[in-house]
Design a protein around this motif. Structure first.
Motif: not given
Length: 387
Positions: A281-286, A332-335
């Motif tokens: 149920n998750l997508l690869e993310a960083y 503040e930042g990104w993913v």
């Protein structure tokens, strides 16, 4: 999962106005759209959407516990240093949550994929809980659907029960939002009504009218003490407001609690992936500055840690960036998240919103758009369970 074309009820607009659903159009375009509906099987709802929401919710709670004990993780999520003790204390105290909404990409066959978790200030609760149910009752009555047609929708009943669970002794509760924003104000008005059904005494206060008395307690425009407050106002903005340093000493009880700031942050996505890589149920993310992010290649979605309704979300497809709604988010930042667009039904891309009330899955709503990013003007389309 099917998209079924329908002829709208002739009097739907009058019925919407009659029950206070006033944001049925946005800038002249339909927001509520009953020219179609999405049909799901019971297995798709129970085994896919409901099950995914329940499992992800538990994974999210475990993550909050970890973040609450880590200065480094709070800093990674851009939670201001002065607010970190507040977040940790709210978690340690087990301050209760009312609701949240998981947004899924789902085609009816593959497991739902989490796009984000609207855990702090989700809207569309009224149309999901009430107006699409009234729509179904009418469509059963006029013969469009059989008498046993159902929805995944126990939202109203569970909201009433949850308010009673949070405030078992009843009492006085403030409700706050931007008074001039139609959708926000009507969403809060609905929750005020639900709270009244639960035996509480609701009182509205505009966010801009909240002040501080000589004892460091929050008060409304009439100087009534704020002991408990539901606020449709995000924690990331509260943490940066002038009164941020007064929250801990105010003795006010907040719904949603401060620990929800962990889950409403897009940084949740890479943190979940780091702990549950490969979960269906998750997508690869960083995080955007993580060297591993380059491994997503030329097709991915870049999201600010804080944004609303698709603002500043950048979709890269084989290196080409799609249209971006720039509202100034991203400082503040990104993913980065693997590109997994919603399924396409004709010219429409639906996203399934799965609602949690407390710790229970309680219903869903579908929003669709002609583009692959769900935005504030994306249409709400009702759903049914068939088969």
């Amino acid at each position: 999962m099917r998209r079924i074309l329908l002829k709208p009820r002739r009097d739907w607009l009058a019925k919407a106005e009659a029950v206070g659903f006033t944001w049925h159009h946005a800038d002249g375009a339909r927001y509520w759209d009953e020219r179609a509906c999405y049909a799901f099987t019971l297995a798709q709802v129970e085994d896919h959407i409901e099950a995914a929401a329940q499992e992800l919710h538990q994974m999210c709670l475990a993550l909050v516990g970890e973040v609450a004990g880590s200065e480094a993780l709070m800093a990674r999520l851009a939670i201001p240093e002065g607010a970190r003790d507040l977040v940790a204390a709210s978690w340690t105290a087990k301050e209760p949550s009312l609701y949240g909404r998981f947004d899924f990409g789902y085609d009816g066959a593959a497991p739902p994929k989490l796009y984000e978790y609207n855990a702090d200030t989700p809207t569309s609760i009224y149309e999901a809980a009430v107006f699409q149910w009234l729509w179904l009752e009418d469509r059963i009555a006029d013969g469009t659907f059989a008498a046993d047609t159902d929805q995944f929708n126990s939202l109203y009943e569970k909201l009433v029960a949850r308010f009673r669970g949070i405030f078992p002794a009843g009492g006085f509760v403030h409700f706050a939002s931007d008074a001039d924003h139609a959708e926000d104000r009507q969403t809060v008005r609905f929750l005020e009504d639900v709270a009244a059904q639960a035996g509480l005494e609701p009182k509205f206060v505009a966010v801009k009218d909240i002040g501080l008395d000589a004892d460091g307690r929050f008060v409304d425009a009439e100087d009534y003490l704020i002991g408990a407050i539901f606020k449709l106002y995000p924690w990331e903005e509260i943490f940066r407001d002038d009164y941020a340093g007064e929250i801990a000493g105010s003795k006010a009880r907040f719904i949603e609690p401060a620990w929800k700031a962990v889950l409403s942050n897009k940084g949740l996505l890479p943190l979940l992936w780091e702990r549950h890589a490969g979960h269906p149920n998750l997508l690869e993310a960083y995080f955007d500055d993580d060297p591993k992010a380059a491994g997503l290649g030329r097709s991915y979605v870049r999201k600010p840690l804080f944004s609303r309704e698709g603002a500043n979300v950048e979709l890269y497809d084989n290196g080409r960036r799609g249209r971006v709604l720039d509202q100034g988010y991203g400082a503040e930042g990104w993913v980065r998240q693997a590109l997994s667009p919603p399924p396409r039904f004709g010219a429409n891309y639906p996203v399934v919103g799965a609602w949690m009330i407390g710790d229970e899955p309680a219903g869903m709503g579908v929003r669709e758009d002609r583009g692959r990013i769900t935005r504030d003007r994306s249409r709400f389309v009702p759903h049914v369970i068939l088969g």
